[in-house]
Design a protein around this motif. Structure first.
Motif, PDB file in Angstrom:
ATOM      1  N   VAL A  58      -1.928   5.729  -7.333  1.00  0.00           N
ATOM      2  CA  VAL A  58      -3.396   5.761  -7.303  1.00  0.00           C
ATOM      3  C   VAL A  58      -3.948   7.171  -7.093  1.00  0.00           C
ATOM      4  CG1 VAL A  58      -3.512   3.381  -6.454  1.00  0.00           C
ATOM      5  CG2 VAL A  58      -3.505   5.280  -4.818  1.00  0.00           C
ATOM      6  N   CYS A  59      -3.095   8.168  -7.197  1.00  0.00           N
ATOM      7  CA  CYS A  59      -3.522   9.556  -6.931  1.00  0.00           C
ATOM      8  C   CYS A  59      -4.727   9.979  -7.767  1.00  0.00           C
ATOM      9  CB  CYS A  59      -2.370  10.525  -7.181  1.00  0.00           C
ATOM     10  SG  CYS A  59      -1.040  10.388  -5.979  1.00  0.00           S
ATOM     11  N   ASP A  60      -4.752   9.540  -9.009  1.00  0.00           N
ATOM     12  CA  ASP A  60      -5.846   9.950  -9.901  1.00  0.00           C
ATOM     13  C   ASP A  60      -7.178   9.330  -9.489  1.00  0.00           C
ATOM     14  OD1 ASP A  60      -4.099  11.449 -11.391  1.00  0.00           O
ATOM     15  OD2 ASP A  60      -3.751   9.884 -12.894  1.00  0.00           O
ATOM     16  N   TYR A  61      -7.128   8.224  -8.789  1.00  0.00           N
ATOM     17  CA  TYR A  61      -8.348   7.515  -8.419  1.00  0.00           C
ATOM     18  C   TYR A  61      -8.682   7.658  -6.929  1.00  0.00           C
ATOM     19  CZ  TYR A  61      -6.441   5.335 -12.609  1.00  0.00           C
ATOM     20  OH  TYR A  61      -5.880   5.135 -13.841  1.00  0.00           O
ATOM     21  N   VAL A  62      -7.639   7.777  -6.121  1.00  0.00           N
ATOM     22  CA  VAL A  62      -7.816   7.927  -4.670  1.00  0.00           C
ATOM     23  C   VAL A  62      -6.998   9.139  -4.228  1.00  0.00           C
ATOM     24  CG1 VAL A  62      -7.675   6.794  -2.417  1.00  0.00           C
ATOM     25  CG2 VAL A  62      -7.942   5.414  -4.496  1.00  0.00           C
ATOM     26  N   PRO A  63      -7.598  10.322  -4.258  1.00  0.00           N
ATOM     27  CA  PRO A  63      -6.842  11.547  -3.955  1.00  0.00           C
ATOM     28  C   PRO A  63      -6.125  11.526  -2.608  1.00  0.00           C
ATOM     29  CG  PRO A  63      -8.987  12.084  -4.875  1.00  0.00           C
ATOM     30  CD  PRO A  63      -8.988  10.614  -4.631  1.00  0.00           C
ATOM     31  N   ALA A  64      -6.682  10.842  -1.635  1.00  0.00           N
ATOM     32  CA  ALA A  64      -6.043  10.776  -0.316  1.00  0.00           C
ATOM     33  C   ALA A  64      -4.856   9.816  -0.300  1.00  0.00           C
ATOM     34  CB  ALA A  64      -7.054  10.352   0.741  1.00  0.00           C
ATOM     35  N   GLY A  65      -4.748   8.991  -1.342  1.00  0.00           N
ATOM     36  CA  GLY A  65      -3.663   8.028  -1.398  1.00  0.00           C
ATOM     37  C   GLY A  65      -3.866   6.861  -0.450  1.00  0.00           C
ATOM     38  N   THR A  66      -2.821   6.050  -0.299  1.00  0.00           N
ATOM     39  CA  THR A  66      -2.910   4.849   0.533  1.00  0.00           C
ATOM     40  C   THR A  66      -1.868   4.838   1.657  1.00  0.00           C
ATOM     41  OG1 THR A  66      -1.457   3.691  -1.029  1.00  0.00           O
ATOM     42  CG2 THR A  66      -3.844   3.420  -1.320  1.00  0.00           C
ATOM     43  N   HIS A  67      -1.098   5.913   1.780  1.00  0.00           N
ATOM     44  CA  HIS A  67      -0.021   5.918   2.771  1.00  0.00           C
ATOM     45  C   HIS A  67      -0.553   5.818   4.201  1.00  0.00           C
ATOM     46  CE1 HIS A  67       4.124   6.575   4.045  1.00  0.00           C
ATOM     47  NE2 HIS A  67       3.646   7.368   4.992  1.00  0.00           N
ATOM     48  N   LEU A 106       0.831  -1.205   0.000  1.00  0.00           N
ATOM     49  CA  LEU A 106       0.000   0.000   0.000  1.00  0.00           C
ATOM     50  C   LEU A 106       0.867   1.258   0.000  1.00  0.00           C
ATOM     51  CD1 LEU A 106      -2.682  -1.222   2.543  1.00  0.00           C
ATOM     52  CD2 LEU A 106      -3.062  -0.720   0.114  1.00  0.00           C
ATOM     53  N   ARG A 107       1.987   1.207   0.700  1.00  0.00           N
ATOM     54  CA  ARG A 107       2.918   2.342   0.697  1.00  0.00           C
ATOM     55  C   ARG A 107       3.457   2.594  -0.709  1.00  0.00           C
ATOM     56  NH1 ARG A 107       8.441   3.437   1.258  1.00  0.00           N
ATOM     57  NH2 ARG A 107       8.918   5.217   2.618  1.00  0.00           N
ATOM     58  N   ALA A 108       3.809   1.499  -1.399  1.00  0.00           N
ATOM     59  CA  ALA A 108       4.362   1.619  -2.749  1.00  0.00           C
ATOM     60  C   ALA A 108       3.316   2.109  -3.749  1.00  0.00           C
ATOM     61  CB  ALA A 108       4.926   0.272  -3.192  1.00  0.00           C
ATOM     62  N   LEU A 109       2.043   1.794  -3.500  1.00  0.00           N
ATOM     63  CA  LEU A 109       0.966   2.165  -4.425  1.00  0.00           C
ATOM     64  C   LEU A 109       0.529   3.621  -4.300  1.00  0.00           C
ATOM     65  CD1 LEU A 109      -1.415  -0.929  -4.241  1.00  0.00           C
ATOM     66  CD2 LEU A 109      -0.204  -0.103  -6.265  1.00  0.00           C
TER      67      LEU A 109
END
Length: 199
Positions: free
Chosen positions: A167-176, A160-163
């Motif tokens: 995924v910014c375009d789909y998940v603006p908050a990211g996965t960090h 999830l850290r690497a992703l």
């Protein structure tokens, strides 16, 4: 060292509240520190682990609030200090006090080697989970499951850290922020395993 760092989807501009989820999710480390402190019940090793997890909380929160180079270094160093201390303590408790201090430089060498091979700085920790679980399983110690579960959670959090940036375009908050939440559980599990082994 005061340079601005913009390394995550969630941050789009400087400012203390530029990464609300990344900042708040660091509370997982604070919760882990409190739980480990309570488990320690006065045991100095437990208190040390709780204090180091608390340091991860402080450094990580500072980094995601301030987004500066020095805070990023503090964040990474706090994690490294916990990992090195834990490796030494694990070897001391499960193998040999005499060889415990060799564990830290050995782990640093493994980290450098995996990084040079393109595995990043955290692959060594993932390998460590597998080794610890294997050692305990070989000794028929039921606590090997703690490391197996912690290793699986760490592998997921690492993915999830690497992703995050992808995924910014789909998940603006990211996965960090999920990296924080899962690793709070990981640090609690491995600390609990060590404390359960102590008298």
């Amino acid at each position: 060292m005061t340079d601005y760092v913009d390394g995550y989807c969630e941050r789009v501009a400087p400012g203390l509240w530029g990464e609300p989820l990344n900042s708040l999710s660091n509370l997982a480390f604070l919760l882990a520190a409190v739980l480990v402190w309570r488990l320690a019940a006065g045991d100095r090793v437990g208190r040390l682990l709780a204090g180091l997890i608390g340091l991860v909380f402080l450094a990580g929160t500072a980094f995601h609030l301030l987004a500066t180079r020095w805070a990023a270094v503090a964040d990474s160093v706090s994690i490294l200090v916990f990992v090195l201390a834990y490796v030494v303590l694990f070897v001391r408790e499960h193998w040999s006090r005499r060889w415990a201090w060799v564990a830290a430089p050995a782990f640093l060498a493994l980290t450098a080697g995996t990084a040079l091979l393109g595995g990043g700085l955290y692959l060594a920790a993932l390998i460590g989970f597998g080794v610890f679980a294997a050692v305990l399983a070989f000794r028929r110690d039921a606590l090997w499951t703690h490391f197996a579960v912690a290793g699986a959670l760490f592998a997921l959090s690492l993915s999830l850290r690497a992703l995050d940036r992808d995924v910014c375009d789909y998940v603006p908050a990211g996965t960090h922020f999920l990296w924080h939440l899962l690793n709070g559980v990981v640090l609690y599990l491995v600390s609990r395993a060590l404390l359960r082994h102590r008298p």
